[in-house]
Write an enzyme that holds these catalytic residues in place. Structure first.
Site, PDB file in Angstrom:
ATOM      1  N   LYS A  63      -1.560   2.079  -5.793  1.00  0.00           N
ATOM      2  CA  LYS A  63      -2.442   0.974  -5.419  1.00  0.00           C
ATOM      3  C   LYS A  63      -2.370  -0.068  -6.534  1.00  0.00           C
ATOM      4  CE  LYS A  63      -4.243   3.420  -1.995  1.00  0.00           C
ATOM      5  NZ  LYS A  63      -3.793   3.222  -0.622  1.00  0.00           N
TER       6      LYS A  63
ATOM      7  N   SER B 176       0.149   1.268   2.861  1.00  0.00           N
ATOM      8  CA  SER B 176      -1.008   0.653   2.199  1.00  0.00           C
ATOM      9  C   SER B 176      -0.642  -0.424   1.190  1.00  0.00           C
ATOM     10  CB  SER B 176      -1.859   1.730   1.522  1.00  0.00           C
ATOM     11  OG  SER B 176      -1.155   2.289   0.429  1.00  0.00           O
TER      12      SER B 176
END
Lengths: 138, 175
Positions: free
Chosen positions: B95, B51
């Site tokens: 993230k 990700s």
């Protein structure tokens, strides 16, 4: 959280409680009826103490929208024992992330006349449906 | 004679117990220090998953993160952060912070939503997204994340290459 904690309001002898962090931080075991200390969703440096009413996938009644609400995965529904004076999942935060829960209140340790266990009490009339685990159909 | 040897055995037992006690104390002290440092100071973490590509390859990258800024300082747009995973508090995710509280995020239609959504990030929350937008589950799916669930801000990568992590939005603007 009156009458469980600070039954006479915020005065000269606020309750001091023992909080255990093993259940939430290591074991990740959350139970309905626990009195939990957690970080306020809108104020990351403030802690609140409320009771866990429902866990992920349970159904509760949303009194603001007047319809059932399914608790999303990874969250829970918390309410204070003093319903009239409590800002909680019903009126302020909605479902609260489980990652915000810091510890479980087990005992009141001060003042001495308030010594005692803080019981896991489960107000069954607030939940509509309790999630009973996988394999129960949709 | 029996009394003397019993006395010596007792002495050895006491010496052993005292040594064991001090070793246990050192062990517990070390564990406590390790816990305090990793929870409130700096810690090492492994990145898995695609990700955050190309910032991290996601096949065993190691990073060093600090917990001082999320707890006592101020996070900024572009910071790469490690958070408790919103859908599963037993896991962690890495993230990038794309929007801060009060900012408006515009989301274009995707698989689950058929209209343009405008979401204002509520107080006490941040909007996080993976750098690899097509292979990332992030705030676009599970919404803004409360700041109290941010455990650390990533400082540098130590494996496979030693390099500072670009905590800015340039990494995402190129796309």
């Amino acid at each position: 959280m009156a009458p469980t904690l600070n039954p006479d309001g915020d005065e000269q002898w606020p309750d001091m409680v023992l909080v255990e962090k093993v259940s939430y931080k290591w074991l990740h075991k959350y139970q309905r009826g626990d009195v939990a200390v957690f970080w306020a969703p809108d104020e990351p440096r403030q802690q609140l103490v409320k009771r866990i009413i429902a866990l992920e996938h349970d159904l509760v009644w949303d009194s603001e929208q007047h319809k059932p609400l399914k608790i999303p995965q990874g969250r829970c529904w918390v309410e204070g024992d003093n319903a009239e004076a409590s800002g909680d999942s019903r009126n302020m935060y909605g479902p609260v992330h489980l990652g915000l829960l810091e510890g479980r209140v087990t005992h009141v340790v001060w003042p001495p006349w308030r010594w005692g266990e803080v019981a896991r009490w489960y107000p069954a009339d607030k939940l509509i449906v309790e999630d009973t685990g996988p394999g129960q159909g949709k | 004679m029996a009394a003397a040897s019993a006395g010596r055995r007792w002495e050895r037992l006491r010496a052993w117990a005292s040594a064991a006690g001090s070793h246990t104390a050192v062990f517990l002290h070390t564990l406590s220090c390790f816990y305090v440092v990793s929870r409130y100071g700096v810690f090492l973490s492994k990145v898995t998953g695609p990700s955050m590509f190309p910032t991290f390859g996601g096949r065993g990258d190691f990073v060093i993160a600090e917990a001082v800024t999320p707890i006592w300082g101020q996070l900024h747009q572009g910071d790469v952060v490690i958070c408790t995973r919103p859908v599963d508090p037993a896991e962690s995710i890495i993230k990038r912070v794309v929007a801060m509280e009060g900012e408006e995020v515009v989301l274009y239609p995707d698989r689950e939503h058929h209209e343009v959504r405008r979401i204002t990030v509520p107080p006490g929350h941040v909007w996080i997204q993976g750098d690899n937008l097509t292979h990332s589950l992030d705030s676009r799916q599970y919404g803004p994340v409360p700041l109290a669930m941010v455990r650390g801000r990533v400082l540098l990568q130590v494996w496979p290459r030693l390099q500072w992590v670009d905590n800015g939005l340039d990494a995402v603007r190129q796309f």
